[in-house]
Each structure stands twice: as structure tokens, then as C-alpha cells.
Design a protein around this motif. Structure first.
Motif, PDB file in Angstrom:
ATOM      1  N   SER A 248       0.819  -1.222   0.000  1.00  0.00           N
ATOM      2  CA  SER A 248       0.000   0.000   0.000  1.00  0.00           C
ATOM      3  C   SER A 248       0.848   1.265   0.000  1.00  0.00           C
ATOM      4  O   SER A 248       0.326   2.360  -0.212  1.00  0.00           O
ATOM      5  CB  SER A 248      -0.940   0.004   1.210  1.00  0.00           C
ATOM      6  N   GLU A 249       2.139   1.153   0.236  1.00  0.00           N
ATOM      7  CA  GLU A 249       3.043   2.299   0.187  1.00  0.00           C
ATOM      8  C   GLU A 249       3.676   2.463  -1.188  1.00  0.00           C
ATOM      9  O   GLU A 249       4.465   3.386  -1.401  1.00  0.00           O
ATOM     10  CB  GLU A 249       4.142   2.137   1.240  1.00  0.00           C
ATOM     11  N   ASN A 250       3.330   1.575  -2.111  1.00  0.00           N
ATOM     12  CA  ASN A 250       3.930   1.596  -3.439  1.00  0.00           C
ATOM     13  C   ASN A 250       2.869   1.886  -4.507  1.00  0.00           C
ATOM     14  O   ASN A 250       1.702   2.116  -4.190  1.00  0.00           O
ATOM     15  CB  ASN A 250       4.629   0.267  -3.717  1.00  0.00           C
ATOM     16  N   TYR A 251       3.286   1.828  -5.767  1.00  0.00           N
ATOM     17  CA  TYR A 251       2.437   2.258  -6.873  1.00  0.00           C
ATOM     18  C   TYR A 251       2.313   1.156  -7.919  1.00  0.00           C
ATOM     19  O   TYR A 251       3.127   0.233  -7.985  1.00  0.00           O
ATOM     20  CB  TYR A 251       3.021   3.518  -7.525  1.00  0.00           C
ATOM     21  N   ALA A 252       1.286   1.286  -8.731  1.00  0.00           N
ATOM     22  CA  ALA A 252       1.045   0.296  -9.789  1.00  0.00           C
ATOM     23  C   ALA A 252       1.892   0.627 -11.014  1.00  0.00           C
ATOM     24  O   ALA A 252       1.859   1.753 -11.511  1.00  0.00           O
ATOM     25  CB  ALA A 252      -0.435   0.272 -10.163  1.00  0.00           C
TER      26      ALA A 252
END
Length: 233
Positions: free
Chosen positions: A111-115
Motif C-alpha cells: 500500500s506504500e507503493n504504486y502500480a
């Protein structure tokens, strides 16, 4: 008195045949020797090992098919470059196939990262789909909030969609400024459906920082419309 003796002649044909067929003592009477069967214990042992190996491999596959791991499945669309929220994840049990699925226990870190790519509902998340930094939200980008009325944006617009941001002239506009595209493929960051009372729909888009002031100014006058680009993800 003269007696006549018969001269001894050649033996009759029958006698010859009897003599020739009575007892066979020539080459034709000899049977060819049959070589004894050669036993090959090495080949038999190899065949047995192959059979046992195949049975063992089948047993291992059956046992491994029962191994289950906890993975992350995406339940709502996440656009390219967007942070992956916990609400977009759910836990599923899948077979341990060796593919690098992200464990559900790592959900907080995810949840702290990006797609890296657009994640559609039903996608099993892998490590290759996640990046630690987002080009969409990096330097040179801006998030612009729009308050749009029904008819100014397409129905069913969701987070992760790509839209054209169009300036539509108000009542006081002239013919040469009726409409123009301000952003060719803006990313929808979030949406809120308008209420039954006719209140506006809240749409947040990510655009280049160079055009964000212009879009915000036109949006405050109700002169912004969005057109969805279904093929752009």
C-alpha cells in the motif's frame, strides 16, 4: 544243361529313392544351433528405476498441488502510477506454483507503493506489477480537483481511467473558442458519484503542472468536460 544268369544291373529307381529318403545323414539333417537367451539384468534394473521414478514424480506433483499460499487479489481498478490502497486488496488462497505472487502478509508494504500497470479487478498481484516510485505523481505533475455536473463527464468513470480534458465555452464564449483539448490523456486519480439532489461529481485528475492552472480556472467557471479514453490504460 546251360543256365543263364542275369547280369547284375543298376539298382531300381525305388531302391534309390528308399535309400535316399530312409536315413538323412547330410547337411539337411542338421539343425541350426539356437543361441541361448542372453539375460540383461542392467536393462531390467534401468526399466524398474524409470517406473519407480515416474511414480515418485507423479506423487510429488499430487502432493504439491495441495500446497496453498496466501496471495493478494485486486478487487478495484488501480491506474498506472497510482498508489495501491489496502481497500483494493483481498486475501485469496492459491496453489504454490512458483510464480512470484505477492503474499497477503505484505499488504501494508504494498500500500506504500504504486502500480506499474493498470490493475484490473480479479488480478493476482505479482512483484513485477508494483514500483516504489510513480512517474504519474512525480515532478512536473499536479492533481486537480473538478466539480462536474452530470453531462460533463461520462457515467461509470472510475479511478485509473484515462480522459481527455476539454475546455467548453460558456454562454459568453465566441465561436473560435468553443472547445479545445487541454490534456490529451489525463489520469483519473479518484471519483465521487454525484448525489440524488443533483450535486456535482467530484473527480480528481493528474495532469502536467503546466496546464493545471488553466484547467482549474476553467473548472471554476463550469467550462471543463471530460471524455473517457477506453483504449488508453
Amino acid at each position: 544243361m546251360r543256365t543263364s544268369e542275369k547280369p547284375a544291373g543298376r539298382p531300381s529307381v525305388n531302391a534309390e529313392r528308399q535309400g535316399s529318403t530312409g536315413t538323412l545323414s547330410g547337411p539337411a539333417s542338421r539343425k541350426l544351433p539356437v543361441p541361448p537367451r542372453e539375460r540383461r539384468p542392467a536393462l531390467a534394473a534401468l526399466a524398474l528405476l524409470l517406473i519407480l521414478g515416474g511414480a515418485l514424480a507423479t506423487t510429488l506433483l499430487v502432493l504439491r498441488s495441495g500446497d496453498r499460499v496466501s496471495a493478494i487479489q485486486i478487487v478495484q481498478q488501480v491506474g498506472t502510477g497510482q498508489r495501491i490502497p489496502r481497500t483494493a486488496m483481498r486475501e485469496v488462497q492459491i496453489a504454490a506454483t512458483g510464480i512470484g505472487y505477492v503474499a497477503y502478509a505484505d499488504g501494508a508494504r504494498v500500500s506504500e507503493n504504486y502500480a506499474r500497470v493498470t490493475l484490473l479487478p480479479g488480478t493476482l498481484l505479482t512483484r513485477e506489477m508494483v514500483v516504489s516510485a510513480s512517474a504519474e505523481l512525480g515532478p512536473g505533475k499536479a492533481r486537480v480537483g473538478l466539480a462536474l455536473k452530470p453531462g460533463q463527464f461520462p457515467a461509470g468513470l472510475v479511478q485509473g481511467d484515462r480522459v481527455q480534458v476539454i475546455h467548453v465555452t460558456g454562454r459568453g464564449g465566441t465561436a473560435d473558442t468553443q472547445s479545445r483539448v487541454l490534456a490529451q490523456a489525463a489520469l483519473v486519480s479518484s471519483t465521487a458519484i454525484p448525489g440524488k439532489s443533483g450535486s456535482s461529481g467530484q473527480v480528481t485528475i493528474i495532469v502536467d503542472a503546466t496546464v493545471s492552472p488553466t484547467i482549474a480556472a476553467y473548472a471554476s467557471n463550469g467550462e471543463i468536460a471530460l471524455a473517457e479514453l477506453p483504449g488508453a490504460r
